[in-house]
Write a protein that holds these residues in place. Structure first.
Motif, short mmCIF file in Angstrom:
data_model
loop_
_atom_site.label_atom_id
_atom_site.label_comp_id
_atom_site.label_asym_id
_atom_site.label_seq_id
_atom_site.Cartn_x
_atom_site.Cartn_y
_atom_site.Cartn_z
N GLN A 306 0.85 -1.26 0.12
CA GLN A 306 -0.06 -0.20 -0.07
C GLN A 306 1.17 1.10 0.02
O GLN A 306 0.65 2.22 -0.69
CB GLN A 306 -0.64 0.11 1.29
N ALA A 307 1.70 1.36 0.85
CA ALA A 307 2.88 2.49 1.01
C ALA A 307 3.53 2.77 -0.39
O ALA A 307 3.46 3.75 -0.83
CB ALA A 307 3.97 2.23 2.08
N ILE A 308 4.15 1.46 -0.94
CA ILE A 308 4.98 1.85 -2.15
C ILE A 308 3.97 2.11 -3.38
O ILE A 308 4.36 3.11 -4.21
CB ILE A 308 5.53 0.55 -2.36
N ARG A 309 2.81 1.97 -3.45
CA ARG A 309 1.74 2.05 -4.29
C ARG A 309 1.45 3.65 -4.20
O ARG A 309 1.16 4.17 -5.11
CB ARG A 309 0.50 1.41 -4.13
N ASP A 310 1.09 4.10 -2.70
CA ASP A 310 1.04 5.57 -2.62
C ASP A 310 2.15 6.46 -3.26
O ASP A 310 2.00 7.37 -3.83
CB ASP A 310 0.78 5.84 -1.16
N ILE A 311 3.44 6.01 -2.74
CA ILE A 311 4.63 6.72 -3.00
C ILE A 311 4.78 6.67 -4.67
O ILE A 311 4.89 7.97 -5.36
CB ILE A 311 5.93 6.12 -2.76
N ALA A 312 4.57 5.53 -5.37
CA ALA A 312 4.87 5.58 -6.95
C ALA A 312 3.67 6.21 -7.76
O ALA A 312 3.78 6.71 -8.62
CB ALA A 312 4.75 4.06 -7.14
N SER A 313 2.40 6.69 -6.85
CA SER A 313 1.58 7.18 -7.84
C SER A 313 1.70 8.99 -7.64
O SER A 313 0.92 9.55 -8.16
CB SER A 313 0.13 6.79 -7.18
N ARG A 314 2.35 9.09 -6.75
CA ARG A 314 2.71 10.70 -6.60
C ARG A 314 3.09 11.26 -7.90
O ARG A 314 3.81 10.67 -8.76
CB ARG A 314 3.71 11.10 -5.50
N GLU A 315 2.74 12.35 -8.47
CA GLU A 315 2.74 13.11 -9.51
C GLU A 315 4.23 13.99 -9.46
O GLU A 315 5.01 13.64 -8.13
CB GLU A 315 2.04 14.64 -9.61
N GLY A 316 5.01 14.60 -10.17
CA GLY A 316 6.20 14.77 -10.11
C GLY A 316 7.07 14.56 -11.37
O GLY A 316 6.60 14.11 -12.36
N GLN A 317 8.45 14.65 -11.06
CA GLN A 317 9.10 14.41 -12.09
C GLN A 317 10.05 13.25 -12.05
O GLN A 317 10.30 12.61 -10.81
CB GLN A 317 10.35 15.44 -12.01
N SER A 318 10.22 12.61 -13.08
CA SER A 318 10.81 11.22 -13.13
C SER A 318 12.13 11.34 -13.44
O SER A 318 12.88 12.41 -13.48
CB SER A 318 10.35 10.25 -14.30
N PHE A 319 13.32 10.37 -13.12
CA PHE A 319 14.51 10.27 -13.07
C PHE A 319 15.03 10.11 -14.66
O PHE A 319 16.06 10.14 -15.10
CB PHE A 319 15.37 9.71 -12.16
N ASP A 320 14.03 9.53 -15.15
CA ASP A 320 14.02 8.51 -16.40
C ASP A 320 14.94 7.54 -16.83
O ASP A 320 15.56 7.09 -15.89
CB ASP A 320 14.34 9.76 -17.74
#
Ligand code: ZN
Length: 320
Positions: A306-320
């Motif tokens: 659940q926690a990792i899903r929340d983090i990964a769904s955050r908007e923002g910039q990728s490192f590509d």
């Protein structure tokens, strides 16, 4: 002994005894009794209005306890509801997707029919009690549907030992405290072009040289420097699945090499189009890059997932 009363007779210039007749005594007794009755009545009224009897006190205490218990039950039921919703979600998104089983449909049935809760009507907290009972009934239905779904999945799993050992099922780097996920799958701002671009994997940030592991058993199909991926490795897991690990500082695996889940294949770096040391990780099924978040089920608990899903769904910039 009755007091003897005197009065002053001005005609005789002397005190004379007051005569006591029976009526004056009756009147006096009656007056006294009525006054007492009124006073007593007032006292009883005051006592009943402001002071509880022990029985009332006990009832009030009991009432308060019931209220606390209802609040507690309500909270528990809400927690349960959330847990079941998460299970349902995980079931539909991961297990069913992985085993390619059709999602199950949960019918809510007649949990909300009014007749069922008639016996709860006519109390102070009727509404609360009916709501509570409805919730419990709905949860019961969901739990039984969910357990049927898991039964079905466990049958599928029995015949798929090799499949389960092969497909990606862990994170590509050690991420015990989950702080390494920096950007998820989906539309993100590209770190160099600064445009909204589809990010087809998950970025894990880690210091240069951090080990990168194969996430499932398979064969290394590619290990080279190229494109924006820099030094990258692709592992073919069979069953149509591949995984890709990009921007390595150094590649450890060689093309054609057989690897096991958890085997070292390279080290974190910042080669290719990358703004900082990280591993860009992709899961590919057929020709589609799918969301890797659903393929960490081997090393995450329900809460971590659940926690990792929340983090990964955050908007923002990728490192590509
Ligand atoms: Zn990336």
């Amino acid at each position: 002994m009755a007091k003897i009363k005197y009065f002053y007779n001005p005609n005789k210039l002397d005190f004379e005894k007051v005569g006591t007749n029976i009526w004056s005594i009756v009147l006096r007794v009656f007056g006294f009794l009525s006054a007492s009755a009124v006073a007593g009545g007032i006292m009883v009224f005051v006592a009943y209005s402001f002071i509880d009897s022990p029985k009332e006190k006990a009832l009030k205490r009991e009432n308060e306890q019931y209220k606390v218990q209802i609040r507690y039950l309500n909270k528990k039921i809400n927690d349960l509801g959330r847990a079941i919703a998460e299970l349902k979600d995980r079931d539909a998104n991961i297990y069913r997707a992985i085993f390619e089983a059709e999602p199950i449909e949960i019918k809510l049935g007649k949990a909300g029919s009014a007749d069922k809760y008639r016996s709860l009507e006519g109390f102070d907290n009727t509404e609360e009690l009916i709501a509570l009972n409805k919730k419990v009934d709905e949860l019961t239905i969901q739990v039984s549907a969910q357990s049927k779904s898991f039964d079905e999945l466990s049958k599928l799993a029995k015949n798929k030992t090799e499949f389960l050992a092969s497909i990606p099922a862990i994170q590509p780097i050690s991420n015990k405290d989950l702080t390494r996920v920096a950007s998820g799958y989906g539309y993100r701002i590209h770190p160099i072009f600064k445009t909204h671009k589809f990010h087809s994997g998950i970025d894990f940030t880690a210091p240069q040289g951090t080990p990168i592991y194969a996430t499932g058993n398979g064969t290394v199909s590619l290990a080279e420097n190229g494109n924006g991926y820099g030094n990258h490795v692709i592992v073919y897991h069979g069953f149509g699945y591949s995984s890709l690990y990009a921007h390595m500082s150094r590649i450890k695996a060689r093309p054609g090499q057989k690897v096991k889940r958890g085997e070292l294949i390279g080290y974190v770096g910042s080669t290719g189009t990358s703004t900082a040391p990280h591993v860009h990780y992709e899961v590919i099924k057929g020709s589609n890059k799918i969301n890797p978040i659903n393929y960490f089920f081997n090393d995450l608990t329900e809460e971590e997932y659940q926690a990792i899903r929340d983090i990964a769904s955050r908007e923002g910039q990728s490192f590509d």
